[in-house]
Design a protein around this motif. Structure first.
Motif, PDB file in Angstrom:
ATOM      1  N   TRP A 320     -17.505 -11.944 -29.262  1.00  0.00           N
ATOM      2  CA  TRP A 320     -17.893 -13.239 -29.801  1.00  0.00           C
ATOM      3  C   TRP A 320     -18.847 -13.907 -28.825  1.00  0.00           C
ATOM      4  O   TRP A 320     -18.971 -13.489 -27.669  1.00  0.00           O
ATOM      5  CB  TRP A 320     -16.680 -14.138 -30.059  1.00  0.00           C
ATOM      6  N   SER A 321     -19.512 -14.918 -29.286  1.00  0.00           N
ATOM      7  CA  SER A 321     -20.433 -15.661 -28.439  1.00  0.00           C
ATOM      8  C   SER A 321     -20.341 -17.140 -28.767  1.00  0.00           C
ATOM      9  O   SER A 321     -19.900 -17.523 -29.850  1.00  0.00           O
ATOM     10  CB  SER A 321     -21.866 -15.158 -28.623  1.00  0.00           C
ATOM     11  N   ALA A 322     -20.764 -17.974 -27.827  1.00  0.00           N
ATOM     12  CA  ALA A 322     -20.732 -19.420 -28.027  1.00  0.00           C
ATOM     13  C   ALA A 322     -21.881 -20.054 -27.269  1.00  0.00           C
ATOM     14  O   ALA A 322     -22.149 -19.702 -26.112  1.00  0.00           O
ATOM     15  CB  ALA A 322     -19.401 -20.008 -27.546  1.00  0.00           C
ATOM     16  N   GLY A 323     -22.581 -20.962 -27.915  1.00  0.00           N
ATOM     17  CA  GLY A 323     -23.636 -21.706 -27.258  1.00  0.00           C
ATOM     18  C   GLY A 323     -23.068 -22.774 -26.346  1.00  0.00           C
ATOM     19  O   GLY A 323     -22.029 -23.375 -26.641  1.00  0.00           O
ATOM     20  N   LEU A 324     -23.732 -22.998 -25.219  1.00  0.00           N
ATOM     21  CA  LEU A 324     -23.290 -23.993 -24.246  1.00  0.00           C
ATOM     22  C   LEU A 324     -24.411 -25.001 -24.006  1.00  0.00           C
ATOM     23  O   LEU A 324     -25.594 -24.700 -24.208  1.00  0.00           O
ATOM     24  CB  LEU A 324     -22.939 -23.326 -22.903  1.00  0.00           C
ATOM     25  N   THR A 325     -24.033 -26.166 -23.559  1.00  0.00           N
ATOM     26  CA  THR A 325     -25.021 -27.106 -23.061  1.00  0.00           C
ATOM     27  C   THR A 325     -25.446 -26.661 -21.659  1.00  0.00           C
ATOM     28  O   THR A 325     -24.780 -25.830 -21.015  1.00  0.00           O
ATOM     29  CB  THR A 325     -24.460 -28.527 -22.983  1.00  0.00           C
ATOM     30  N   ARG A 326     -26.549 -27.218 -21.171  1.00  0.00           N
ATOM     31  CA  ARG A 326     -26.988 -26.881 -19.813  1.00  0.00           C
ATOM     32  C   ARG A 326     -25.920 -27.247 -18.785  1.00  0.00           C
ATOM     33  O   ARG A 326     -25.687 -26.513 -17.819  1.00  0.00           O
ATOM     34  CB  ARG A 326     -28.294 -27.603 -19.497  1.00  0.00           C
ATOM     35  N   ARG A 327     -25.283 -28.373 -18.977  1.00  0.00           N
ATOM     36  CA  ARG A 327     -24.237 -28.791 -18.034  1.00  0.00           C
ATOM     37  C   ARG A 327     -23.049 -27.831 -18.080  1.00  0.00           C
ATOM     38  O   ARG A 327     -22.499 -27.437 -17.042  1.00  0.00           O
ATOM     39  CB  ARG A 327     -23.793 -30.220 -18.352  1.00  0.00           C
ATOM     40  N   GLN A 328     -22.622 -27.437 -19.277  1.00  0.00           N
ATOM     41  CA  GLN A 328     -21.509 -26.498 -19.382  1.00  0.00           C
ATOM     42  C   GLN A 328     -21.849 -25.161 -18.732  1.00  0.00           C
ATOM     43  O   GLN A 328     -21.009 -24.553 -18.055  1.00  0.00           O
ATOM     44  CB  GLN A 328     -21.144 -26.291 -20.855  1.00  0.00           C
ATOM     45  N   ALA A 329     -23.092 -24.701 -18.907  1.00  0.00           N
ATOM     46  CA  ALA A 329     -23.519 -23.453 -18.285  1.00  0.00           C
ATOM     47  C   ALA A 329     -23.490 -23.570 -16.764  1.00  0.00           C
ATOM     48  O   ALA A 329     -23.068 -22.649 -16.048  1.00  0.00           O
ATOM     49  CB  ALA A 329     -24.917 -23.084 -18.766  1.00  0.00           C
ATOM     50  N   GLN A 330     -23.925 -24.726 -16.246  1.00  0.00           N
ATOM     51  CA  GLN A 330     -23.911 -24.939 -14.803  1.00  0.00           C
ATOM     52  C   GLN A 330     -22.485 -24.922 -14.267  1.00  0.00           C
ATOM     53  O   GLN A 330     -22.208 -24.327 -13.218  1.00  0.00           O
ATOM     54  CB  GLN A 330     -24.596 -26.267 -14.474  1.00  0.00           C
ATOM     55  N   VAL A 331     -21.558 -25.549 -15.001  1.00  0.00           N
ATOM     56  CA  VAL A 331     -20.149 -25.562 -14.591  1.00  0.00           C
ATOM     57  C   VAL A 331     -19.602 -24.141 -14.542  1.00  0.00           C
ATOM     58  O   VAL A 331     -18.957 -23.731 -13.563  1.00  0.00           O
ATOM     59  CB  VAL A 331     -19.317 -26.429 -15.567  1.00  0.00           C
ATOM     60  N   LEU A 332     -19.860 -23.362 -15.595  1.00  0.00           N
ATOM     61  CA  LEU A 332     -19.334 -21.993 -15.655  1.00  0.00           C
ATOM     62  C   LEU A 332     -19.918 -21.129 -14.541  1.00  0.00           C
ATOM     63  O   LEU A 332     -19.206 -20.336 -13.912  1.00  0.00           O
ATOM     64  CB  LEU A 332     -19.633 -21.385 -17.023  1.00  0.00           C
ATOM     65  N   ALA A 333     -21.212 -21.283 -14.273  1.00  0.00           N
ATOM     66  CA  ALA A 333     -21.843 -20.510 -13.212  1.00  0.00           C
ATOM     67  C   ALA A 333     -21.251 -20.851 -11.846  1.00  0.00           C
ATOM     68  O   ALA A 333     -20.997 -19.960 -11.020  1.00  0.00           O
ATOM     69  CB  ALA A 333     -23.354 -20.751 -13.214  1.00  0.00           C
ATOM     70  N   LEU A 334     -21.008 -22.131 -11.583  1.00  0.00           N
ATOM     71  CA  LEU A 334     -20.416 -22.536 -10.294  1.00  0.00           C
ATOM     72  C   LEU A 334     -19.004 -21.998 -10.142  1.00  0.00           C
ATOM     73  O   LEU A 334     -18.597 -21.571  -9.052  1.00  0.00           O
ATOM     74  CB  LEU A 334     -20.418 -24.058 -10.183  1.00  0.00           C
ATOM     75  N   ILE A 335     -18.230 -22.008 -11.235  1.00  0.00           N
ATOM     76  CA  ILE A 335     -16.869 -21.477 -11.182  1.00  0.00           C
ATOM     77  C   ILE A 335     -16.899 -19.978 -10.931  1.00  0.00           C
ATOM     78  O   ILE A 335     -16.121 -19.451 -10.121  1.00  0.00           O
ATOM     79  CB  ILE A 335     -16.119 -21.803 -12.486  1.00  0.00           C
ATOM     80  N   ALA A 336     -17.802 -19.258 -11.599  1.00  0.00           N
ATOM     81  CA  ALA A 336     -17.911 -17.815 -11.393  1.00  0.00           C
ATOM     82  C   ALA A 336     -18.308 -17.504  -9.953  1.00  0.00           C
ATOM     83  O   ALA A 336     -17.787 -16.571  -9.327  1.00  0.00           O
ATOM     84  CB  ALA A 336     -18.916 -17.229 -12.376  1.00  0.00           C
ATOM     85  N   ARG A 337     -19.230 -18.299  -9.403  1.00  0.00           N
ATOM     86  CA  ARG A 337     -19.715 -18.079  -8.040  1.00  0.00           C
ATOM     87  C   ARG A 337     -18.600 -18.298  -7.012  1.00  0.00           C
ATOM     88  O   ARG A 337     -18.615 -17.704  -5.930  1.00  0.00           O
ATOM     89  CB  ARG A 337     -20.878 -19.018  -7.770  1.00  0.00           C
ATOM     90  N   ALA A 338     -17.619 -19.147  -7.352  1.00  0.00           N
ATOM     91  CA  ALA A 338     -16.535 -19.451  -6.409  1.00  0.00           C
ATOM     92  C   ALA A 338     -15.602 -18.266  -6.193  1.00  0.00           C
ATOM     93  O   ALA A 338     -14.848 -18.244  -5.211  1.00  0.00           O
ATOM     94  CB  ALA A 338     -15.738 -20.650  -6.913  1.00  0.00           C
ATOM     95  N   GLY A 339     -15.632 -17.267  -7.089  1.00  0.00           N
ATOM     96  CA  GLY A 339     -14.807 -16.091  -6.931  1.00  0.00           C
ATOM     97  C   GLY A 339     -13.346 -16.352  -7.237  1.00  0.00           C
ATOM     98  O   GLY A 339     -12.978 -17.409  -7.776  1.00  0.00           O
TER      99      GLY A 339
END
Length: 396
Positions: A320-339
């Motif tokens: 499945w896929s879901a569109g995100l806002t730019r802010r939501q994408a930034q949040v997800l990327a920061l969480i992923a980067r935190a490990g």
């Protein structure tokens, strides 16, 4: 204002109270000092009306079309119990000088019962099926004020804001769904002001309890149907699992000491369940089957930032896929980067905004993200859920 007028329940002298409140009403609208202070609930409501600039003479009532009224009746969730309410109240209303009204959570009158004489008076007020009786549309009234106050409200005579409602009393209380906790509507009893009886308030409260108990009984019946549906599907299954309804109430538990309710399942979105781990809800009759992802391939997710942000998820349960806002994408990327160690709200706020003043905003951003992607992100601290691998392509 002067000392507050005490009215813990029904005033002993209705006529005197009505006369005093008329003088209070006139003084407040004129901007002068009233002889006594109105009750707190009345004073708060009048203040809201004055802030809104409502006309004390009232305004034409807008009535929703019949098709919308029927739709609202179904969506309110009260339709299955309205028969019981009418059995309790309708017969009395036909022979007594009062009117019984049930509204939805928006204050739109869905059902109305009462004698022909009282109904005719209510019609002249626009107190009819399909009319919206919120404070913003008709001023201080028990239905609209109960919605604002989220509590039972009783009003008599000139405690109403509009002059046309002064010959009237109304007593209303909110009805909540015992399943979701959400407001379903309001039960109101109204009639000529000087006919108000001490038993009216108790009758409204009894009606609310009857409606809520009826809704809970229907909920238990749905859970029982779900159990019967699940029996042939789950026979011999040894793995820990849950079967829950659309609101997360547990109908069947196997191999897990779960509580009465879990989070609300959503189609295709992973959810974390204590004792099961990360699950993808599977439709089962009127509910959902929740079982662990143990010994399954990792759930692989991709955050694509090349164009409009989108997250794509692939796993044993499908894609499945879901569109995100730019802010939501930034949040997800920061969480992923935190490990796997994750990141707390304060650190996430610094990553998003560059300072320490946005912790609450960061929590709200994660909450909005989780509504879109489910429990791919685990809380406290924020991190990718166990069994989830995320890659980020492109830049934000």
């Amino acid at each position: 204002m002067a000392g507050e007028m005490a009215l813990p329940g029904l005033p002993t002298d209705l006529s005197e109270h009505a006369r005093v409140m008329q003088r209070v009403h006139e003084a407040v609208l004129a901007g002068s000092r009233p002889p006594v202070r109105p009750r707190g609930v009345v004073e708060r409501s009048w203040s809201r009306m004055l802030d809104l600039g409502l006309n004390v003479s009232g305004s034409p009532r807008a009535v929703v079309p019949l098709a919308e009224l029927e739709l609202r009746r179904r969506r309110s969730g009260l339709e299955p119990v309205i028969g019981e309410l009418r059995q309790l109240l309708g017969r009395a209303a036909e022979t007594s000088p009062f009117l019984v009204v049930v509204t939805d959570a928006d204050g739109v009158i869905l059902w109305r019962d009462g004698s022909a004489r009282v109904r005719a008076y209510a019609d002249a007020l626009g107190f009819a099926e399909g009319a919206r009786w919120t404070e913003a549309t008709v001023g201080t009234n028990a239905v609209g004020t109960a919605l604002v106050e989220a509590a039972p409200v009783q009003l008599l005579a000139a405690e109403h804001f509009e002059s046309a409602q002064h010959p009237w009393y109304c007593c209303a209380a909110p009805v909540h769904s015992p399943v979701t906790g959400e407001l379903a509507g309001v039960v109101d009893i109204s009639g000529p002001a000087l006919t108000l009886h001490p038993a009216i308030g108790a009758l409204v409260e009894t009606s609310v309890r009857l409606a809520e108990s009826g809704l809970w009984r229907l909920h238990e019946q749905r859970l029982e149907r779900l159990r019967r549906t699940a029996e042939p599907v789950l026979g011999g299954v040894g793995e820990p699992l849950l079967v829950v309804d659309d609101e997360g109430w547990v109908a069947v538990r196997s191999g897990i000491a779960a509580g009465a309710r879990v989070a609300v399942p959503r189609e295709g979105l992973p959810m974390a369940v204590a004792g099961l781990g990360l699950c993808t809800p599977e439709r089962l009759g009127e509910g959902w089957l929740l079982r662990p992802r143990r010994d399954r391939a990792p759930m692989v997710a991709e955050l694509d930032l090349a164009g409009d942000p989108v997250v794509r998820v692939h796993g044993d349960d499908g894609s499945w896929s879901a569109g995100l806002t730019r802010r939501q994408a930034q949040v997800l990327a920061l969480i992923a980067r935190a490990g796997p160690e994750g990141v707390d709200a304060a650190a996430l706020g610094r990553g998003l905004f560059g300072d320490d003043g946005h912790t609450v905003t960061a929590r709200a951003e994660v909450s909005r993200l989780r509504r879109v992607i489910g429990d791919l992100v685990a809380p406290a601290p924020y991190r990718l859920a166990d069994g989830v691998k995320l890659t980020v392509t492109g830049e934000y």
